[in-house]
Design an enzyme around this catalytic site. Sequence first.
Site, short mmCIF file in Angstrom:
data_model
loop_
_atom_site.label_atom_id
_atom_site.label_comp_id
_atom_site.label_asym_id
_atom_site.label_seq_id
_atom_site.Cartn_x
_atom_site.Cartn_y
_atom_site.Cartn_z
CB SER A 182 -12.24 -3.51 4.99
OG SER A 182 -11.11 -4.34 5.23
CG ASP B 5 -3.66 2.89 7.82
OD1 ASP B 5 -4.58 2.53 8.59
OD2 ASP B 5 -3.13 2.14 6.99
CE LYS C 147 -8.35 1.08 9.90
NZ LYS C 147 -8.32 0.20 8.74
NE ARG D 126 -4.24 3.30 14.11
CZ ARG D 126 -3.71 2.74 13.00
NH1 ARG D 126 -4.24 2.98 11.83
NH2 ARG D 126 -2.65 1.97 13.10
C1 S3P Z 1 -4.64 -2.24 4.60
C2 S3P Z 1 -5.94 -1.84 4.66
C3 S3P Z 1 -6.47 -0.95 5.71
C4 S3P Z 1 -5.35 -0.25 6.47
C5 S3P Z 1 -4.23 -1.17 6.82
C6 S3P Z 1 -3.63 -1.77 5.56
C7 S3P Z 1 -4.22 -3.14 3.51
O1 S3P Z 1 -7.22 -1.72 6.61
O2 S3P Z 1 -5.86 0.36 7.64
O3 S3P Z 1 -3.22 -0.50 7.52
O4 S3P Z 1 -3.00 -3.30 3.27
O5 S3P Z 1 -5.10 -3.72 2.86
P1 S3P Z 1 -8.76 -2.07 6.34
O6 S3P Z 1 -8.81 -2.92 5.13
O7 S3P Z 1 -9.25 -2.79 7.55
O8 S3P Z 1 -9.43 -0.74 6.15
#
Ligand code: S3P
Length: 449
Positions: A174, A327, A354, A358
């Site tokens: 993440s 995503d 999410k 999803r």
């Molecule tokens: C993001 C990280 C992702 C992604 C989100 C944007 C970011 O989430 O799904 O839309 O900008 O750091 P996760 O860190 O939970 O995987």
Amino acid sequence: MSAHATPIPMISHPCGALSGQAEVPGDKSISHRALILGALCVGETVIAGLLEGEDVLATAQAMRDFGAEVTRDKDGTWHVNGVGVGGFAEPATVIDCGNAGTGVRLIMGAMATQPITATFTGDASLNSRPMARVTDPLALFGARALGRSGGRLPMTIEGARAPVPVRYTVPVPSAQVKSAVLLAGLNAPGETVVIEKEATRDHTERMLAGFGAEIAVDDAEEGRVITLKGRPELAPQTIAVPRDPSSAAFPVCAALIVPGSDVRVPGIGLNPTRAGLFETLREMGADLSYENQREEGGEPVADLRARYSPDMTGIEVPPARAASMIDEYPILSVVAANATGDTVMRGVKELRVKESDRIEAMARGLRANGVEVEDGEDWWIVKGCGAGQVPGGATVETFLDHRIAMSFLCLGMAAKSPVALDDGAPVATSFPIFEPLMAGLGADIRRQG
Ligand code: S3P
């Protein structure tokens, strides 16, 4: 900002060839970070191409609530006059991050090592998402969190009065967790070290370096080791936000499945930690090319050209690629439905936490529209119907999730019968110009009711 009062039902009719230029908005991830880092340095950061979607506007307002001055010129240029590392003021109001997981998690990190208290909330989707993944590491710095059971918002964070630096291995892939820890590390003395076993989007690392922080990234046996020296003096920047590859995915994938289409999507950020979808599409046989490759503002950028690709076949998507396209699985499943054979997606448990679950949301909607899907805890398989063979004809639930909404609108463009949504309002969180942009290419999306 929270939960749209009135749902906006929409319907997407099968359409003729999509053609033209799709100028998608600025990158959502980079936009959040530009506002937050701008707020954490003294002086004026100037941002061009900021995504003006609801998620990012909520972060802009939050930065004002923490004491930064955030303004927008008539021409769409944004200015952030920051307060410096450690200079956040205590907000006088609850911070409402709307639908934005990135916004709330990064802001929690940024305030967690400052001697202030803030309360965060969001819409029904955000208030159901797990926050312990962020508050657990923030507790190591000395911050305290009090939220609803299960670590959900609304939640109050009491920032550490005497923060200590941490060494933390992120247990889930993440970028939000990694970034929250790095932003907290900014105001801790000494070195904060974050280790990620799988590489996730690295915009925070790149931007911290751009703002003058001392940050080193080493590929070690234990993973990507990121070392940040605390209490830097960040220098304000001029930032040009590249266009969002996750938004580009929609016109690109629509062009691949609608007969006769030829669409150019200029200036798309192609950071390797974000470009997994395009690699996957090419492996499926998509007619997709990169033109005019260049670098803008420290990020690789190219123009994408996508043409109708009737001979795509399903593949097994390498699980190691999941973080670089996390995503994009919803829209990939729409392409998969229009390919022949099975598209197998494994190692994607994160999809379940999410803006919606999803896997569940797409599986339900695809099945309702005549596509066969199998799914388990961290995998799903879409059984392709072949080009133009998706029956369509159903109304799907979008569960306050912008990417579910846009994916099904794209499905309708190439199905035999229209595909309808119970609520398309969430599209405005990340892609507020989606409807006019797609209409300009030739799509037939209508609001109902
Ligand atoms: C993001 C990280 C992702 C992604 C989100 C944007 C970011 O989430 O799904 O839309 O900008 O750091 P996760 O860190 O939970 O995987």
